[in-house]
Design an enzyme around this catalytic site. Structure first.
Site, short mmCIF file in Angstrom:
data_model
loop_
_atom_site.label_atom_id
_atom_site.label_comp_id
_atom_site.label_asym_id
_atom_site.label_seq_id
_atom_site.Cartn_x
_atom_site.Cartn_y
_atom_site.Cartn_z
N ARG A 240 21.12 36.73 44.25
CA ARG A 240 19.79 36.31 43.80
C ARG A 240 18.95 35.99 45.03
NH1 ARG A 240 20.69 38.38 39.61
NH2 ARG A 240 20.63 37.47 37.52
N GLU A 269 10.33 38.59 41.95
CA GLU A 269 10.61 39.93 41.39
C GLU A 269 9.84 40.12 40.10
OE1 GLU A 269 14.77 40.69 40.84
OE2 GLU A 269 15.29 40.06 42.86
N HIS A 287 16.54 45.57 43.05
CA HIS A 287 17.44 44.89 42.09
C HIS A 287 18.15 45.91 41.16
CE1 HIS A 287 18.21 40.84 39.88
NE2 HIS A 287 19.21 41.67 39.70
N GLY A 289 21.66 46.50 41.53
CA GLY A 289 23.11 46.33 41.74
C GLY A 289 23.94 46.84 40.58
N SER A 290 23.54 46.55 39.36
CA SER A 290 24.37 46.93 38.21
C SER A 290 23.86 48.19 37.52
CB SER A 290 24.42 45.77 37.22
OG SER A 290 23.11 45.37 36.83
C1 DGY Z 1 22.88 40.33 36.59
O1 DGY Z 1 23.67 40.76 35.73
O2 DGY Z 1 22.74 39.13 36.81
C2 DGY Z 1 22.11 41.35 37.36
O3 DGY Z 1 21.34 40.75 38.33
C3 DGY Z 1 21.25 42.19 36.44
O4 DGY Z 1 20.52 41.39 35.61
#
Ligand code: DGY
Length: 321
Positions: A240, A269, A287, A289-290
């Protein structure tokens, strides 16, 4: 068969998730993927039993206080839950779940990309070739920092941190970590535990953040803490943006104290901090990552598993409040 529960899904999720949700719930979808204002979110919550939001929807104390009693569960499509005021939700008796585990691999892939991108000056090189400015080569051209064999410091050795450690071992890195609790030797796999963040920073040629943003961790990477890193360290953040004092990081990137940073998350963001974009030695992502097909399905299904358990009168597996 009883009446289906009404479920608000705030963003456009994977097709597989939406098909399953529409089969099992009275699902209120957002096919245009519009980001709702707080007022719209509140309005959409009026006639539902459950909400499946992402980190982009803020459940502030103010909003939670106005939720109708009908809303009984917030099943987040995220592992991070800093967008939810947990104490307000607890007070209101609303159950909260998240989606741990399923995004660890995807997030670490992005962390490795950022480590490599920052260390090997990927943004600078890409820009040069892309804009037709690559007009020269020599052994002293675009020299970066090698990852192999270096010390990596991992802040937060939870599920994502442990996958990070595993991947870093693939680069023969010496894994060091700081965590609230020391892991068992089996989980540590030889990683060196530091009982203070200061101690970890002093050995982190590469630093990767994997802890949640909480009141305790917010802004922890200050100018003073950055000064403890070895000169020329590389800093990566896929957790974060709130963890880092961005002005301090920008100062250290300009002075060369930090050789490079790889960032997927920002204090503000979407958009990020425009000052990072003025620097050559940063590798920036929005952002994501996932954001893989596999992980989006897995996150959606995990959130639905939590809802299914709740409406079947069972304890949801990922209950956090
Ligand atoms: C999370 O899962 O916290 C990622 O940042 C995507 O929202």
């Amino acid at each position: 068969m009883g009446k289906k529960a009404a479920l608000l899904i705030t963003r456009k999720l994977s097709a597989n998730t939406e098909v399953r949700a529409a089969h099992d719930y009275e699902a209120l979808l957002n096919p245009q993927d519009r980001l709702y204002s707080a007022d719209e979110l509140l309005e959409k919550c009026q006639n539902v039993d459950a909400v499946l939001p992402c980190h982009s929807e803020l459940f502030t104390a103010e909003l939670v206080a106005q939720l109708p009693d009908r809303v009984r569960i917030i099943a987040n499509h995220s592992v991070g839950i800093d967008h939810c005021d947990l104490s307000a939700l607890r007070e209101k008796g609303i159950v909260v779940t998240n989606t741990p585990d399923v995004l660890s691999d995807a997030t670490v892939e992005i962390a490795m990309l950022l480590l490599l991108g920052a260390a090997r000056r990927a943004s600078e090189g890409d820009q040069m070739v892309r804009t037709g400015k690559w007009a020269h080569w020599s052994p002293s051209f675009m020299v970066g920092t090698q990852m192999t064999g270096k010390r990596i410091g991992i802040v937060g050795m939870g599920r994502v941190g442990q996958v990070m450690a595993k991947r870093a071992r693939g680069f023969d890195m010496e894994v060091n970590y700081y965590n609230r609790n020391r892991l068992s030797p089996n989980q540590e796999q030889g990683a060196v535990y530091h009982d203070s963040i200061e101690s970890l920073l002093s050995v982190s040629d590469f630093l990767s953040l994997h802890c949640p943003a909480t009141p305790e961790t917010t802004g922890f990477l200050t100018e003073e803490k950055i000064a403890l890193l070895p000169d020329g360290a590389i800093v990566v953040n896929t957790a974060r943006g709130a963890l880092i004092d961005e002005n301090a990081l920008i100062g250290a990137l300009k002075s060369g104290k930090i050789a490079g940073a790889g960032l997927d998350v920002y204090a503000s963001e979407p958009g990020g901090n425009p000052e990072f974009a003025t620097l050559d030695n940063v590798f920036l992502l929005p952002h994501i990552g996932s954001a893989t097909f596999e992980t989006r399905d897995a996150m959606g299904f995990r959130a639905l598993d939590n809802l299914d358990a709740f409406f079947a009168g069972k304890e949801p597996g990922d209950r956090i409040a």
